[in-house]
Design a protein around this motif. Sequence first.
Motif, short mmCIF file in Angstrom:
data_model
loop_
_atom_site.label_atom_id
_atom_site.label_comp_id
_atom_site.label_asym_id
_atom_site.label_seq_id
_atom_site.Cartn_x
_atom_site.Cartn_y
_atom_site.Cartn_z
N GLY A 62 16.88 13.02 9.11
CA GLY A 62 16.96 11.60 8.76
C GLY A 62 15.81 10.76 9.28
O GLY A 62 15.66 9.60 8.89
N PHE A 63 14.98 11.35 10.13
CA PHE A 63 13.88 10.60 10.73
C PHE A 63 12.96 9.95 9.69
O PHE A 63 12.51 8.81 9.90
N PRO A 64 12.66 10.61 8.57
CA PRO A 64 11.80 9.98 7.56
C PRO A 64 12.36 8.68 6.97
O PRO A 64 11.61 7.91 6.38
N LEU A 65 13.67 8.43 7.15
CA LEU A 65 14.24 7.17 6.65
C LEU A 65 13.58 5.96 7.29
O LEU A 65 13.54 4.87 6.70
N LEU A 66 13.07 6.14 8.51
CA LEU A 66 12.46 5.03 9.24
C LEU A 66 11.00 4.82 8.90
O LEU A 66 10.42 3.82 9.29
N ALA A 67 10.40 5.76 8.17
CA ALA A 67 8.97 5.70 7.88
C ALA A 67 8.56 4.42 7.13
O ALA A 67 7.52 3.84 7.44
N PRO A 68 9.34 3.95 6.12
CA PRO A 68 8.90 2.74 5.40
C PRO A 68 8.73 1.53 6.31
O PRO A 68 7.80 0.73 6.12
N PHE A 69 9.60 1.37 7.32
CA PHE A 69 9.47 0.21 8.20
C PHE A 69 8.24 0.35 9.09
O PHE A 69 7.54 -0.63 9.34
N VAL A 70 7.96 1.57 9.55
CA VAL A 70 6.76 1.81 10.36
C VAL A 70 5.50 1.49 9.55
O VAL A 70 4.48 1.07 10.09
N ALA A 71 5.59 1.69 8.22
CA ALA A 71 4.42 1.51 7.36
C ALA A 71 4.12 0.05 7.02
O ALA A 71 3.12 -0.23 6.36
N VAL A 72 4.94 -0.89 7.49
CA VAL A 72 4.72 -2.31 7.16
C VAL A 72 3.34 -2.76 7.60
O VAL A 72 2.63 -3.47 6.87
N GLY A 73 2.92 -2.37 8.79
CA GLY A 73 1.59 -2.74 9.26
C GLY A 73 0.49 -2.16 8.39
O GLY A 73 -0.55 -2.78 8.18
N LEU A 74 0.74 -0.97 7.84
CA LEU A 74 -0.23 -0.34 6.95
C LEU A 74 -0.33 -1.10 5.64
O LEU A 74 -1.42 -1.23 5.07
N SER A 130 -3.83 -2.75 3.98
CA SER A 130 -4.27 -2.59 2.58
C SER A 130 -4.35 -3.93 1.87
O SER A 130 -5.27 -4.17 1.09
N ARG A 131 -3.38 -4.80 2.15
CA ARG A 131 -3.39 -6.13 1.52
C ARG A 131 -4.62 -6.91 1.92
O ARG A 131 -5.30 -7.52 1.08
N ARG A 132 -4.93 -6.91 3.20
CA ARG A 132 -6.07 -7.68 3.69
C ARG A 132 -7.39 -7.08 3.20
O ARG A 132 -8.33 -7.80 2.89
N ARG A 133 -7.46 -5.77 3.14
CA ARG A 133 -8.69 -5.14 2.64
C ARG A 133 -8.88 -5.48 1.16
O ARG A 133 -9.99 -5.78 0.73
N GLU A 134 -7.82 -5.44 0.40
CA GLU A 134 -7.90 -5.75 -1.02
C GLU A 134 -8.31 -7.20 -1.26
O GLU A 134 -9.09 -7.50 -2.17
N ALA A 135 -7.80 -8.11 -0.40
CA ALA A 135 -8.09 -9.53 -0.56
C ALA A 135 -9.39 -9.94 0.13
O ALA A 135 -9.80 -11.10 0.04
N GLY A 136 -10.04 -9.01 0.84
CA GLY A 136 -11.27 -9.35 1.54
C GLY A 136 -11.05 -10.19 2.77
O GLY A 136 -11.96 -10.92 3.20
N LEU A 137 -9.86 -10.10 3.36
CA LEU A 137 -9.55 -10.89 4.55
C LEU A 137 -9.96 -10.14 5.82
O LEU A 137 -10.00 -8.91 5.83
N PRO A 138 -10.25 -10.86 6.89
CA PRO A 138 -10.66 -10.19 8.13
C PRO A 138 -9.49 -9.41 8.75
O PRO A 138 -8.33 -9.80 8.60
N MET A 139 -9.83 -8.34 9.41
CA MET A 139 -8.83 -7.52 10.09
C MET A 139 -8.75 -7.91 11.56
O MET A 139 -9.77 -8.12 12.21
N LEU A 175 7.68 -7.81 0.54
CA LEU A 175 7.95 -8.78 1.60
C LEU A 175 6.69 -9.07 2.41
O LEU A 175 6.55 -10.16 2.98
N VAL A 176 5.77 -8.11 2.47
CA VAL A 176 4.47 -8.35 3.10
C VAL A 176 3.60 -9.22 2.21
O VAL A 176 2.87 -10.10 2.68
N ASP A 177 3.70 -9.02 0.90
CA ASP A 177 2.81 -9.65 -0.06
C ASP A 177 3.26 -11.03 -0.51
O ASP A 177 2.44 -11.92 -0.73
N ARG A 178 4.57 -11.23 -0.64
CA ARG A 178 5.08 -12.44 -1.27
C ARG A 178 6.15 -13.11 -0.43
O ARG A 178 6.84 -12.46 0.36
N TRP A 198 1.42 1.02 -0.88
CA TRP A 198 0.99 -0.35 -1.17
C TRP A 198 0.31 -0.41 -2.54
O TRP A 198 0.60 -1.30 -3.36
N HIS A 199 -0.59 0.50 -2.80
CA HIS A 199 -1.33 0.48 -4.07
C HIS A 199 -0.41 0.80 -5.25
O HIS A 199 -0.61 0.26 -6.35
#
Length: 271
Positions: free
Chosen positions: A74-86, A90-99, A189-192, A248-249
Motif C-alpha cells: 500500500g505504500f505507493p498510495l502515498l506517492a501522489p501526495f509526495v509528488a506535489v512538490g514535483l 514542473s509548473r514553474r519551469r513551464e511558466a518560466g518562474l524562478p525556482m 490543485l497545484v495549478d488552479r 504533471w505533463h
Amino acid sequence: MNTGKQAQIAPVAVASDLQLADLRAALAAGWNDFRAYPAFGLFFAAIYVSAGMFIYFALFVRGEIAWLVPAAAGFPLLAPFVAVGLYEVSRRREAGLPMSWRAILGALRGRGDEQILSMGVILFVAFGFWIMIAHGIFAIFLAESGTGSESMAFFATRAGIMMLVVGSIVGAIMALAFYAITVASLPMLVDRNVDFITAIIVSLASVRSNTFVLLAWAVLIAVTLFIAMLPLFLGLLVVLPVLGHATWHLYRRLTGAPATEDQENAEAALA
C-alpha cells in the motif's frame, strides 16, 4: 494548446483523445524536468525512500510480517501526495518562474485554502484503511494455514498463495480507485484555484474519457514503482521524480493551457 476532443467539467475542459504516444511524451518531459532540477526530485524522493526503509526495517526486525506485506503493497498510495512538490517544479519551469525551496515547499500548503492538505488526509486515511483490510485478509488465511505469523514459510503454503491472490485483487481495486481520484486532481490543485471536490470530479472525468490510456499509465506506474522498490527502495530516487514530473505533463495534456491570472480570479470567485 490541445485542439482535440474535449469535455467541459466545471471550469476545466478535459481532453478525451489521449494517446499512448502522450505517455511517452510525458515521460520524456518528466525526465527533462528531473535532469534540469535534480535536487528537488532527489529531496522529495529521499523522504519517500527514507519512510519506506523505516517501515521495512521496523517491521522486519520485529518479525511483523502480517503488517510488512500490506505496508509494502500500500505504500505507493502515498506517492501522489509526495509528488506535489514535483508538480510545482514542473509548473514553474513551464511558466518560466524562478525556482526556490520556499516556493516549492510552499506548494504542499496549496493556495492557502488547505485543499491539498485535505487530499493528503484522504490519501493517508486510504493507506490506513488498506492496512486494516489487508491485515484482516492476512489473519483469515494465516489461521487456515496453521503456521506462525513470523514464518516466511507461510507464503509457500496453499493458504499463503491464496492470501496473496485475494490481497492482490482487493489491493488492485483500491489502488485503481485512488489512482482515479488523484491522477489529475493533485496537479490541478497545484495549478488552479479550485476545491478538491472539483479536482476529484475532473480527475474521474479524465479517466472516464481516456480509460485505456490512463489505465496503461496506472499499470506502468505500478510496475515501475514495484521494480524500483526492490533494491531497498533506492530505485525510487530516480523513478519517483520522473513519474511525478511526467504526471504533471500528462495533466497538462488533459487540461490544455495553464490557468491565467484572470482565470484564477474567476475560479476563486466560484470556489
